[in-house]
Design a protein around this motif. Structure first.
Motif, PDB file in Angstrom:
ATOM      1  N   LEU A  64      30.324  50.877  69.932  1.00  0.00           N
ATOM      2  CA  LEU A  64      30.050  52.008  69.608  1.00  0.00           C
ATOM      3  C   LEU A  64      31.005  53.305  69.605  1.00  0.00           C
ATOM      4  O   LEU A  64      31.992  52.897  70.318  1.00  0.00           O
ATOM      5  N   PRO A  65      30.757  54.256  69.221  1.00  0.00           N
ATOM      6  CA  PRO A  65      32.212  55.285  69.543  1.00  0.00           C
ATOM      7  C   PRO A  65      32.140  55.734  70.975  1.00  0.00           C
ATOM      8  O   PRO A  65      31.372  55.585  71.684  1.00  0.00           O
ATOM      9  N   GLY A  66      33.317  55.935  71.109  1.00  0.00           N
ATOM     10  CA  GLY A  66      33.740  56.290  72.670  1.00  0.00           C
ATOM     11  C   GLY A  66      33.833  55.202  73.547  1.00  0.00           C
ATOM     12  O   GLY A  66      34.207  55.449  74.760  1.00  0.00           O
ATOM     13  N   GLN A  67      33.821  54.013  73.137  1.00  0.00           N
ATOM     14  CA  GLN A  67      34.037  52.908  73.987  1.00  0.00           C
ATOM     15  C   GLN A  67      35.594  52.675  74.516  1.00  0.00           C
ATOM     16  O   GLN A  67      35.701  52.404  75.516  1.00  0.00           O
ATOM     17  N   LEU A  68      36.514  52.740  73.450  1.00  0.00           N
ATOM     18  CA  LEU A  68      37.763  52.436  74.011  1.00  0.00           C
ATOM     19  C   LEU A  68      38.513  53.810  74.923  1.00  0.00           C
ATOM     20  O   LEU A  68      39.244  53.365  75.467  1.00  0.00           O
ATOM     21  N   GLU A  69      37.609  55.059  74.762  1.00  0.00           N
ATOM     22  CA  GLU A  69      38.191  55.969  75.661  1.00  0.00           C
ATOM     23  C   GLU A  69      38.102  55.657  76.980  1.00  0.00           C
ATOM     24  O   GLU A  69      38.296  56.236  78.019  1.00  0.00           O
ATOM     25  N   ARG A  70      37.009  54.704  77.574  1.00  0.00           N
ATOM     26  CA  ARG A  70      36.759  54.391  78.679  1.00  0.00           C
ATOM     27  C   ARG A  70      37.743  53.210  79.433  1.00  0.00           C
ATOM     28  O   ARG A  70      37.606  53.048  80.793  1.00  0.00           O
ATOM     29  N   VAL A  71      38.659  52.706  78.557  1.00  0.00           N
ATOM     30  CA  VAL A  71      39.521  51.718  79.011  1.00  0.00           C
ATOM     31  C   VAL A  71      40.618  52.196  79.949  1.00  0.00           C
ATOM     32  O   VAL A  71      41.332  53.037  79.465  1.00  0.00           O
ATOM     33  N   THR A  72      40.824  51.745  80.927  1.00  0.00           N
ATOM     34  CA  THR A  72      41.702  52.217  81.959  1.00  0.00           C
ATOM     35  C   THR A  72      42.817  51.142  82.260  1.00  0.00           C
ATOM     36  O   THR A  72      43.746  51.454  82.710  1.00  0.00           O
ATOM     37  N   GLY A  73      42.673  49.813  81.794  1.00  0.00           N
ATOM     38  CA  GLY A  73      43.649  48.976  81.959  1.00  0.00           C
ATOM     39  C   GLY A  73      43.179  47.638  81.083  1.00  0.00           C
ATOM     40  O   GLY A  73      42.053  47.383  80.799  1.00  0.00           O
ATOM     41  N   TRP A  74      44.598  46.930  80.662  1.00  0.00           N
ATOM     42  CA  TRP A  74      44.347  45.915  79.775  1.00  0.00           C
ATOM     43  C   TRP A  74      45.526  45.055  79.554  1.00  0.00           C
ATOM     44  O   TRP A  74      46.351  45.288  80.341  1.00  0.00           O
ATOM     45  N   GLU A  75      45.564  43.785  79.132  1.00  0.00           N
ATOM     46  CA  GLU A  75      46.615  42.961  79.274  1.00  0.00           C
ATOM     47  C   GLU A  75      47.471  43.212  78.182  1.00  0.00           C
ATOM     48  O   GLU A  75      47.262  42.698  76.898  1.00  0.00           O
ATOM     49  N   GLY A  76      48.541  44.192  78.066  1.00  0.00           N
ATOM     50  CA  GLY A  76      49.267  44.323  77.011  1.00  0.00           C
ATOM     51  C   GLY A  76      49.935  43.549  76.157  1.00  0.00           C
ATOM     52  O   GLY A  76      49.885  43.151  74.900  1.00  0.00           O
ATOM     53  N   LYS A  77      50.158  42.091  76.776  1.00  0.00           N
ATOM     54  CA  LYS A  77      50.772  41.081  75.811  1.00  0.00           C
ATOM     55  C   LYS A  77      49.826  40.423  74.955  1.00  0.00           C
ATOM     56  O   LYS A  77      49.912  39.825  73.844  1.00  0.00           O
ATOM     57  N   ARG A  78      48.286  40.688  75.099  1.00  0.00           N
ATOM     58  CA  ARG A  78      47.312  40.065  74.206  1.00  0.00           C
ATOM     59  C   ARG A  78      47.076  41.061  72.938  1.00  0.00           C
ATOM     60  O   ARG A  78      46.498  40.793  72.225  1.00  0.00           O
ATOM     61  N   LEU A 321      29.224  38.917  71.786  1.00  0.00           N
ATOM     62  CA  LEU A 321      29.452  40.387  72.261  1.00  0.00           C
ATOM     63  C   LEU A 321      29.970  40.257  73.851  1.00  0.00           C
ATOM     64  O   LEU A 321      29.253  39.664  74.820  1.00  0.00           O
ATOM     65  N   THR A 322      31.147  40.750  74.214  1.00  0.00           N
ATOM     66  CA  THR A 322      31.635  40.585  75.519  1.00  0.00           C
ATOM     67  C   THR A 322      31.499  41.859  76.248  1.00  0.00           C
ATOM     68  O   THR A 322      31.449  42.983  75.700  1.00  0.00           O
ATOM     69  N   LEU A 323      31.200  41.890  77.562  1.00  0.00           N
ATOM     70  CA  LEU A 323      30.850  43.070  78.320  1.00  0.00           C
ATOM     71  C   LEU A 323      32.419  43.265  79.246  1.00  0.00           C
ATOM     72  O   LEU A 323      32.517  42.348  80.087  1.00  0.00           O
ATOM     73  N   GLN A 324      32.988  44.425  79.005  1.00  0.00           N
ATOM     74  CA  GLN A 324      34.293  44.566  79.238  1.00  0.00           C
ATOM     75  C   GLN A 324      34.529  45.355  80.642  1.00  0.00           C
ATOM     76  O   GLN A 324      34.014  46.544  80.541  1.00  0.00           O
ATOM     77  N   PRO A 325      35.100  44.816  81.718  1.00  0.00           N
ATOM     78  CA  PRO A 325      35.420  45.933  82.929  1.00  0.00           C
ATOM     79  C   PRO A 325      36.286  46.846  82.149  1.00  0.00           C
ATOM     80  O   PRO A 325      37.172  46.552  81.353  1.00  0.00           O
ATOM     81  N   PRO A 326      36.140  47.962  82.821  1.00  0.00           N
ATOM     82  CA  PRO A 326      37.085  49.237  81.996  1.00  0.00           C
ATOM     83  C   PRO A 326      38.604  49.004  82.401  1.00  0.00           C
ATOM     84  O   PRO A 326      39.372  49.321  81.751  1.00  0.00           O
ATOM     85  N   GLU A 352      31.874  51.192  89.329  1.00  0.00           N
ATOM     86  CA  GLU A 352      31.025  51.421  90.449  1.00  0.00           C
ATOM     87  C   GLU A 352      31.486  50.382  91.632  1.00  0.00           C
ATOM     88  O   GLU A 352      31.397  49.337  91.484  1.00  0.00           O
ATOM     89  N   GLY A 353      31.979  50.944  92.616  1.00  0.00           N
ATOM     90  CA  GLY A 353      32.339  50.295  93.791  1.00  0.00           C
ATOM     91  C   GLY A 353      33.786  49.233  93.290  1.00  0.00           C
ATOM     92  O   GLY A 353      34.665  49.670  92.473  1.00  0.00           O
ATOM     93  N   ASP A 354      33.503  48.250  93.735  1.00  0.00           N
ATOM     94  CA  ASP A 354      34.686  47.291  93.343  1.00  0.00           C
ATOM     95  C   ASP A 354      34.222  46.315  91.996  1.00  0.00           C
ATOM     96  O   ASP A 354      34.693  45.275  91.749  1.00  0.00           O
ATOM     97  N   GLY A 355      33.171  46.981  91.461  1.00  0.00           N
ATOM     98  CA  GLY A 355      33.032  46.244  90.134  1.00  0.00           C
ATOM     99  C   GLY A 355      32.617  47.427  89.121  1.00  0.00           C
ATOM    100  O   GLY A 355      33.113  48.342  88.937  1.00  0.00           O
ATOM    101  N   PHE A 356      31.583  47.019  88.124  1.00  0.00           N
ATOM    102  CA  PHE A 356      31.211  48.060  87.158  1.00  0.00           C
ATOM    103  C   PHE A 356      29.859  47.755  86.603  1.00  0.00           C
ATOM    104  O   PHE A 356      29.335  46.719  87.053  1.00  0.00           O
TER     105      PHE A 356
END
Length: 375
Positions: A64-78, A321-326, A352-356
């Motif tokens: 959906l639109p706006g999903q990537l804007e939520r991403v705050t961390g990722w594995e750059g080598k991937r 369909l993967t559910l991604q931690p931000p 949300e707390g130590d999860g999402f």
């Protein structure tokens, strides 16, 4: 190493290699600066192409639109050559998939997860003990090693990468993998999968190989695709299966923490509204898991190794369909679904707390973006 010839002219028994200081010599070289330590594959006695490479163009992910804007961390080598996952998700990238290659060596030592020959080494697992063994358990005339450092670290990688390479190894020699240890025990479901996949590896802690074959088998070319799909067909042959809406594979708090706080609520919603099956791989045996996943048009869950159970038997045209931690966006599965003619989609959660948490409405709308015949 050739057998000695006795004075009578008849071959004498081959010398048995019972101990080695190869690991300690390697440690000394590293402490002296490491300049003389080289990769084992660079000194192969022979190398060859097993299967050709090819150029592929990646399809876009479904989101959906706006999903990537939520991403705050990722594995750059991937996401090489990109820093942010956005270009990879948008697709249209031309990728050169390399060939599958074999390498032949003579007189190689295996010592607790590492291979040694002269000044060269190759790691099959994470660093061994501070004081590695000097004794040798076994001498093998010709072996082929199919395990990798990543496969010895993560269950999902073992099943998705190392197991397809086993099909190459059994054609080249005795299939060998590293033996489990207290630090790196055998994954609980390995033996059940090996039985169904007809894998009979030799597990060794230390050895001397008169001849040894290694592989470059990380490229998602047609050969790797065919071997992986053949694995899936072997698994399906053990269970009755018919098409059904989907399977939700629970992750819970297993492995690296990716705690989806409303995981059970989401899974139950999908069971009630779309007929999804719910599977907890930590509480089910392999026959039960495979039977539940077989025939699923959609495989869903928090991004992680548990999804491999469903991806193994997902058919061409099926959906993941993967559910991604931000704070930990990973797209490893997209490379597999691109290769195997399947659809990849994702929803990014909110912290949300130590999860999402994941918005159930966003999951529903993302599912509706997949081709109609699949959902």
């Amino acid at each position: 190493m050739e057998s000695d010839i006795s004075q009578s002219g008849t071959p004498a028994p081959a010398r048995q290699h019972t101990w080695t200081l190869a690991a300690y010599c390697n440690m000394v070289r590293k402490r002296l600066g490491g300049r003389s330590v080289i990769d084992l594959k660079s000194i192969a006695d022979k190398s060859w192409d097993i299967a050709p490479g090819e150029t592929t163009v990646s399809p876009p992910a479904i989101y959906l639109p706006g999903q990537l804007e939520r991403v705050t961390g990722w594995e750059g080598k991937r996401f090489y050559p990109y820093v942010h996952p956005g270009p990879t998700m948008r697709g249209g990238i031309s990728v050169q998939q390399g060939p599958t290659r074999g390498y032949l060596f003579k007189d190689v030592w295996l010592v607790e997860g590492a291979l040694y020959k002269g000044k060269a080494s190759h790691w099959l697992s994470l660093k061994p003990r501070t004081f590695p063994t000097i004794t040798v358990d076994r001498e093998v005339d010709r072996a082929a090693i199919y395990c990798t450092q990543n496969g010895n670290t993560w269950f999902g990688t073992w099943l998705m990468e190392d197991c397809p390479t086993y099909a190459l190894a059994r054609n080249e020699g005795v299939p060998v993998t590293t033996a489990p240890s207290a630090r790196f025990p055998l994954y609980p479901q390995v033996q059940a999968y090996e039985n169904w996949l007809e894998m009979r590896p030799l597990r060794l802690r230390s050895a001397f190989f008169r001849e040894l074959v290694l592989f470059d088998d990380l490229s998602n070319n047609r050969s790797r695709h065919a071997r992986y799909r053949a694995m899936g067909e072997k698994l399906l042959a053990h269970v009755a299966h018919a098409s059904h809406p989907g399977v939700f594979l629970l992750r819970g708090s297993d492995g690296d923490l990716r705690l989806l706080r409303n995981e059970l609520a989401l899974a139950e919603h999908l069971r009630a509204t779309r007929g999804f099956r719910i599977v907890n791989p930590l509480k089910c045996d392999v026959p039960t898991i495979v039977a539940a996943c077989a025939g699923a048009r959609v495989v869903m869950g928090v991004e992680g190794s548990q999804l491999v159970h469903g991806v193994n038997v997902l058919q061409p045209g099926g959906c993941l369909l993967t559910l991604q931690p931000p704070n930990r966006f990973v797209s490893y599965y997209k490379y597999l679904t691109d290769r195997d003619d399947q659809h990849f989609g994702f929803v990014v959660g909110t912290p949300e707390g130590d999860g999402f948490t994941i918005d159930i409405g966003e999951v529903e709308r993302t599912l509706d973006l997949f081709p109609r015949h699949t959902v």
